[in-house]
Design a protein around this motif. Structure first.
Motif, short mmCIF file in Angstrom:
data_model
loop_
_atom_site.label_atom_id
_atom_site.label_comp_id
_atom_site.label_asym_id
_atom_site.label_seq_id
_atom_site.Cartn_x
_atom_site.Cartn_y
_atom_site.Cartn_z
N ALA A 587 -18.45 -8.75 -7.93
CA ALA A 587 -17.98 -7.85 -7.18
C ALA A 587 -17.82 -8.35 -5.55
CB ALA A 587 -18.90 -6.56 -7.24
N THR A 588 -17.90 -9.60 -5.30
CA THR A 588 -17.87 -9.92 -3.92
C THR A 588 -16.86 -10.20 -3.42
OG1 THR A 588 -17.95 -12.42 -4.66
CG2 THR A 588 -20.22 -11.44 -4.66
N LYS A 589 -15.48 -10.25 -4.29
CA LYS A 589 -14.17 -10.30 -3.52
C LYS A 589 -13.30 -9.11 -3.27
CE LYS A 589 -14.07 -15.09 -5.05
NZ LYS A 589 -15.53 -15.16 -5.75
N VAL A 590 -14.11 -7.76 -3.57
CA VAL A 590 -13.16 -6.53 -3.28
C VAL A 590 -12.37 -6.47 -1.99
CG1 VAL A 590 -13.24 -4.15 -3.11
CG2 VAL A 590 -14.92 -5.27 -4.83
N THR A 591 -11.10 -6.42 -2.06
CA THR A 591 -10.27 -6.52 -0.98
C THR A 591 -9.27 -5.33 -1.07
OG1 THR A 591 -10.32 -8.98 -1.00
CG2 THR A 591 -8.76 -8.10 0.34
N ASP A 592 -8.96 -4.68 0.25
CA ASP A 592 -8.01 -3.69 0.09
C ASP A 592 -6.79 -4.34 0.32
OD1 ASP A 592 -9.96 -1.79 0.30
OD2 ASP A 592 -9.90 -1.55 2.55
N LEU A 593 -5.64 -3.72 -0.48
CA LEU A 593 -4.44 -4.12 -0.26
C LEU A 593 -3.53 -3.38 1.05
CD1 LEU A 593 -3.78 -4.60 -4.10
CD2 LEU A 593 -4.07 -6.27 -2.55
N ASN A 594 -4.06 -4.00 2.14
CA ASN A 594 -3.53 -3.15 3.20
C ASN A 594 -2.08 -2.95 3.42
OD1 ASN A 594 -5.98 -2.51 4.30
ND2 ASN A 594 -6.19 -4.33 5.51
N ALA A 595 -1.32 -4.11 3.13
CA ALA A 595 0.16 -4.18 3.18
C ALA A 595 0.94 -3.10 2.35
CB ALA A 595 0.81 -5.49 3.02
N LEU A 596 0.31 -2.84 1.04
CA LEU A 596 0.61 -2.01 -0.09
C LEU A 596 0.42 -0.50 0.49
CD1 LEU A 596 0.02 -2.20 -3.75
CD2 LEU A 596 -0.78 -0.19 -2.20
N ASN A 597 -0.78 -0.43 1.06
CA ASN A 597 -1.26 1.03 1.59
C ASN A 597 -0.51 1.37 2.88
OD1 ASN A 597 -3.38 1.35 -0.36
ND2 ASN A 597 -4.68 -0.18 0.53
N GLY A 598 -0.24 0.32 3.53
CA GLY A 598 0.78 0.98 4.76
C GLY A 598 0.14 0.71 6.18
N LYS A 599 -0.60 -0.62 5.84
CA LYS A 599 -1.27 -1.22 7.23
C LYS A 599 -0.94 -2.54 7.55
CE LYS A 599 -5.75 1.21 6.88
NZ LYS A 599 -7.15 1.23 6.77
N ASP A 600 -0.66 -3.03 8.84
CA ASP A 600 -0.01 -4.05 9.07
C ASP A 600 -1.62 -5.18 9.02
OD1 ASP A 600 -1.50 -3.75 11.32
OD2 ASP A 600 0.53 -3.50 12.73
N ALA A 601 -1.09 -6.55 9.55
CA ALA A 601 -2.11 -7.48 9.55
C ALA A 601 -3.50 -7.05 10.53
CB ALA A 601 -1.55 -8.74 10.01
N SER A 602 -3.14 -6.29 11.37
CA SER A 602 -4.18 -5.94 12.30
C SER A 602 -5.06 -4.66 11.92
CB SER A 602 -3.88 -5.46 13.71
OG SER A 602 -2.82 -4.26 13.80
N GLY A 603 -4.59 -4.19 10.69
CA GLY A 603 -5.25 -2.95 10.10
C GLY A 603 -4.84 -1.68 10.67
N THR A 604 -3.55 -1.64 11.31
CA THR A 604 -3.31 -0.34 11.87
C THR A 604 -1.94 -0.07 11.21
OG1 THR A 604 -3.54 -1.31 14.43
CG2 THR A 604 -1.83 0.42 13.93
N SER A 605 -1.94 1.42 10.90
CA SER A 605 -0.63 1.91 9.85
C SER A 605 0.67 1.67 10.60
CB SER A 605 -0.94 3.50 9.95
OG SER A 605 0.21 3.73 9.19
N TYR A 606 1.54 1.19 9.68
CA TYR A 606 2.98 1.00 10.16
C TYR A 606 3.65 2.12 9.63
CZ TYR A 606 3.57 -0.90 5.57
OH TYR A 606 3.37 -1.13 4.06
N LEU A 607 3.10 3.01 8.63
CA LEU A 607 3.91 4.11 8.14
C LEU A 607 4.24 5.19 9.23
CD1 LEU A 607 1.59 4.84 4.99
CD2 LEU A 607 3.56 3.31 5.11
N PRO A 608 5.37 5.89 9.15
CA PRO A 608 5.74 6.79 10.07
C PRO A 608 4.82 7.95 9.91
CG PRO A 608 7.31 6.85 8.27
CD PRO A 608 6.31 5.63 8.03
N LYS A 609 5.02 8.79 10.89
CA LYS A 609 4.27 10.04 11.06
C LYS A 609 5.03 11.34 11.64
CE LYS A 609 1.04 11.23 13.89
NZ LYS A 609 -0.29 11.12 14.42
N LEU A 610 5.04 12.58 11.32
CA LEU A 610 5.80 13.40 12.05
C LEU A 610 5.30 13.61 13.49
CD1 LEU A 610 5.56 15.95 9.25
CD2 LEU A 610 7.56 14.51 9.93
N ALA A 611 6.24 13.85 14.34
CA ALA A 611 5.89 14.16 15.90
C ALA A 611 5.21 15.48 15.99
CB ALA A 611 7.38 14.40 16.60
N HIS A 632 1.11 13.91 8.43
CA HIS A 632 1.03 12.69 7.75
C HIS A 632 0.51 11.58 8.49
CE1 HIS A 632 3.35 13.77 3.95
NE2 HIS A 632 3.98 14.63 4.82
N GLY A 633 -0.58 11.85 9.29
CA GLY A 633 -1.10 11.00 10.21
C GLY A 633 -1.92 9.90 9.52
#
Length: 799
Positions: A587-611, A632-633
């Motif tokens: 269990a030592t290598k659990v890693t989030d698949l950030n790009a799949l989930n919607g985050k860029d390399a910095s961990g910030t969401s790249y997914l669009p949200k409503l104004a 959808h934030g």
């Protein structure tokens, strides 16, 4: 469903006899990594250009920069430098001619081309061979001439070009993308299987044409942004063309120009389009349009192929919009195209389907909705009904699992949760057998012969009349959550809820070994452990990668209104989760698949949200859910239930998952508004849909090896869709037509006497296995850089 590489025809490579008895052959499709050629030619120029760069050798070790010689004779092929053809799409010209000489005199040689999808050479032995392009695919081609056991290869590069103004109603591929009536917009999978209003007509207004050609600004002041697809997405070949969606402060457009171009110059296209005519009936804004289907197929068949350098041949899309005679843009994104082709079937749950209305209480339409298992095959624009029917209550079939081989499906009855059925998928009409034993979300053995129920009971399918005796399992856990077998059937993973041998089991993911001969389970490896985190943080819904060395899983962070009680992990009413992966050894290598989930390399969401949030009073099981993330934030935390294609293709593993994220500007209502009894799903498109993402083949947990996801075409727009199982089609017998070995029962797809590809029980010349053909170890594969993954030769990593 699987992806496969288009394969080369190796049947005629070059154990050649004397020139007088030679027989030449043409190539079939091939693919690989695509670098930049560095070649220059006008996109509108149809002339032959000669490159000045000489090539010295290819990966076989044969020289192809000048000539080949034995002790007394010199064999040569001209031109020696790379030939470049600029070919209009659909044209078979210009051509290029190569000549063979022995000691300076013409000699009959055997000719072949490695990529029959790009072009061909005549099959008869000759002192010259003329390459004729197909007009459908561009890229690098190797022309091979053989004589008396020697061969020389020359390179040729096809630059495929096209442009258009408006959709072509006489083009069958584009005709299906032209909306002719308002009901068509939301029927089945929507226009072209992806939704929207379809293709627009020609732009005839001179100021608008001028504005698209010379925009006054890049659109940044108007916040011009592409919403979907996402930048850096990896697409496979064979998908339906995506729906391009954008947003900007002006809000509407008179016309658009879309451009597609590969980084090597192997393909370029430009299309101008006016507003789709159907918008006059709907009163909607021009904010989305699909890429023309035939253009998309040419672009993706070209990108992802071989070039002369090392960088991949990526595909860039650019969008320019015009309003009031002023142009804005372009805005651009770059995508990778995997050299693997979509095949197989996805089986998924639908809540709200119109294909089997078996429940009352829907707010919209006729007041009825359905629960059923639907299926999508490659090329479909709408799903088909697989399990369930229109009989009220008793026709409901949901909560399913599917064998990786595609042989059998197990599903729960909606009117009686203690009853399940097994469906034989290889038979016409999917034959149903009501099981004696019950299994909800069971782990189905890869060949469909057994099902491991969450109770820990193992049943023989289809009847499941009595549990099969097992050893080693129930002493570890008696409530397995959602068990799953690895693709080779040697491992099983589950998220236990009741486990006498495990402390705090609900926050752990377990892998055990399984022996199919003795039905013995052994080992007890914790591969994900959330016991140090809040109680609602839990792993579940595991799915093995094809090589069995790692697995992806649903990582819950909030249970929502359903709470944190026993049973499967919830995916509704405010439940939050993302997709992670882990090694099968600890269990030592659990890693989030950030790009799949919607985050860029910095961990910030790249997914669009409503104004601004969409305020709806929708409910799910009578619970108010319309106010949860209504803008959808937090779409990075609404990803659930991953499954994995059992065969890796194109250098990637393909993960399908449920998500409640926005689908561009097509599905934007609050994420948890998906219950037909709590929201009108006739006038609203729920965002609860299936998505697919690529993960680098050969990568290991500890790093994020995922890429941004794409929307799965052909799923029902007006329904909530979930739990997609991506499986192989039933295998084909020897002599049956095929395109790759992983379609065949005996693992090989080879040319027959007439040259047609058919299933076979032996590799070519009883030698080695090509891409997507059968292997036991990597030594069985012709290409030493391949991997042997789940019994098939696969490319070794991302392209």
């Amino acid at each position: 469903m699987r992806f496969r590489l288009a394969r080369r025809d190796f049947s005629c490579l070059l154990s050649l006899l004397a020139a007088s008895s030679l027989a030449a052959c043409g190539g079939s499709q091939g693919g690989g990594a695509e670098p930049d050629t560095g070649a220059e030619a006008s996109a509108d120029d149809a002339s032959v250009v000669t490159d000045t760069a000489d090539e010295t050798s290819d990966d076989t070790g044969f020289t192809f920069d000048g000539s080949a010689a034995d002790a007394t004779h010199v064999f040569d092929v001209q031109p020696a430098t790379m030939t470049i053809l600029s070919v209009p799409a659909g044209a078979h010209a210009p051509t290029a001619t190569f000549t063979a000489t022995l000691d300076g005199q013409p000699v009959n040689a055997a000719w072949s081309v490695d990529r029959g999808d790009v072009g061909s050479v005549p099959s008869a032995p000759s002192s010259s061979a003329t390459f004729t392009p197909t007009g459908t695919t561009g890229g690098l081609v190797k022309i091979t001439a053989g004589l008396n056991g020697q061969k020389i290869q020359r390179q040729l590069f096809v630059k495929l070009t096209a442009q258009q103004n408006g959709a072509s109603a006489t083009n069958p591929a584009q005709q299906a993308q032209i909306a002719t009536g308002v009901p068509q917009l939301t029927a089945g999978g929507g226009v072209g299987g992806v939704g929207g209003e379809g293709l627009g007509g020609a732009v005839s207004d001179a100021p608008t044409i001028a504005a698209l050609g010379a925009p006054s600004g890049n659109g940044s002041a108007q916040h011009l942004t592409l919403l979907y697809p996402y930048d850096k997405t990896v697409f496979p070949r064979g998908l339906l063309a995506p729906l391009l969606m954008w947003d900007w402060s002006i809000g509407d457009a008179d016309a658009v120009k879309i451009e597609l171009a590969t980084s090597s110059g192997s393909f370029s296209w430009s299309g101008s389009f006016g507003r789709p005519a159907i918008l006059a009936s709907t009163g909607g804004k021009f904010v989305r349009m699909p890429i023309p289907e035939d253009v998309w197929q040419m672009a993706t068949d070209t990108a992802g192929g071989p070039t002369t350098g090392t960088a991949p041949d990526t595909l860039t899309v650019s969008l320019t919009v015009a309003k009031g005679g002023i142009g804005y843009g372009p805005v651009s994104e770059t995508w990778k195209i995997a050299p693997g082709r979509l095949s197989g079937t996805i089986y998924y749950n639908s809540y709200g389907t119109k294909l089997a209305e078996n429940y009352p209480g829907a707010i919209g339409g006729d007041g009825l909705f359905g629960g059923a298992v639907l299926s999508i095959r490659a090329g479909d624009t709408a799903p088909k009904l697989t399990a369930g029917n229109g009989t009220m209550y008793s026709g409901c079939r949901t909560c399913h699992s599917v064998a990786a081989s595609g042989a059998r499906l197990v599903v729960q009855h909606g009117e009686n949760y203690s009853t399940s059925s097994a469906y034989d998928l290889g038979t016409a009409g999917a034959k149903e057998t009501v099981m004696v034993g019950s299994a909800v979300f069971p782990g189905v053995y890869p060949d469909g012969s057994k099902a491991l129920a969450p109770t820990g009971e193992l049943f023989a399918l289809p009847a499941a009349s009595a549990p099969i005796p097992t050893t080693g399992l129930t002493s570890v856990a008696t409530n397995l959550g959602t068990p799953v077998f690895s693709a080779d059937g040697k491992l099983v993973a589950f998220n236990p809820f009741v486990a006498p041998a495990i402390t705090n089991p609900a926050q752990k993911l377990i892998v055990m070994a399984y022996d199919a001969a003795t039905n013995a389970f052994s080992g007890n490896v914790v591969v994900a452990d959330d016991t140090s985190k809040p109680a609602e943080t839990r792993p579940g819904w595991p799915a093995f990668m094809p090589d069995g060395k790692s697995l992806v899983f649903h990582h819950q962070t909030a249970a929502g209104y359903d709470g944190n009680g026993a049973g499967t992990l919830p995916t509704r009413k405010g439940a939050k989760a993302h997709i992670s992966w882990t090694d099968v050894t600890d269990a030592t290598k659990v890693t989030d698949l950030n790009a799949l989930n919607g985050k860029d390399a910095s961990g910030t969401s790249y997914l669009p949200k409503l104004a601004a949030p969409i305020n709806m009073s929708c409910t799910g099981d009578a619970v108010q859910v319309g106010n949860i993330d209504a803008d959808h934030g937090d779409d990075v935390d609404v990803n659930y239930e991953p499954t994995v294609a059992p065969v890796a293709e194109g250098g990637y593993v393909w993960v399908v998952f449920t998500s409640r994220r926005m689908y561009g500007n097509e599905a934007t209502i609050p994420p948890f508004c998906s219950d037909p009894r709590g929201v009108n799903l006739v006038t609203n498109i729920t965002p609860k849909k299936l998505w697919v993402a690529a993960v680098d083949l050969g990568a290991a947990p500890g790093t994020d090896a995922s890429h941004p996801a794409f929307y799965l075409p052909a799923q029902e727009l007006l329904a909530g869709n979930s739990r997609g199982f991506w499986v192989l089609d039933p295998c084909r017998s020897d002599g049956t037509s095929c395109a790759s070995g992983d379609q065949c029962c005996n693992g090989y797809c080879e040319p027959n006497a007439s040259g047609a590809l058919v299933c076979s029980n032996t590799p070519p010349d009883s030698h080695c296995s090509s891409l997507s053909e059968k292997c036991t170890t990597v030594a069985d594969c012709c290409d030493p850089t391949n991997l042997c993954v789940n019994g098939f030769c696969s490319t070794s990593g991302p392209q």
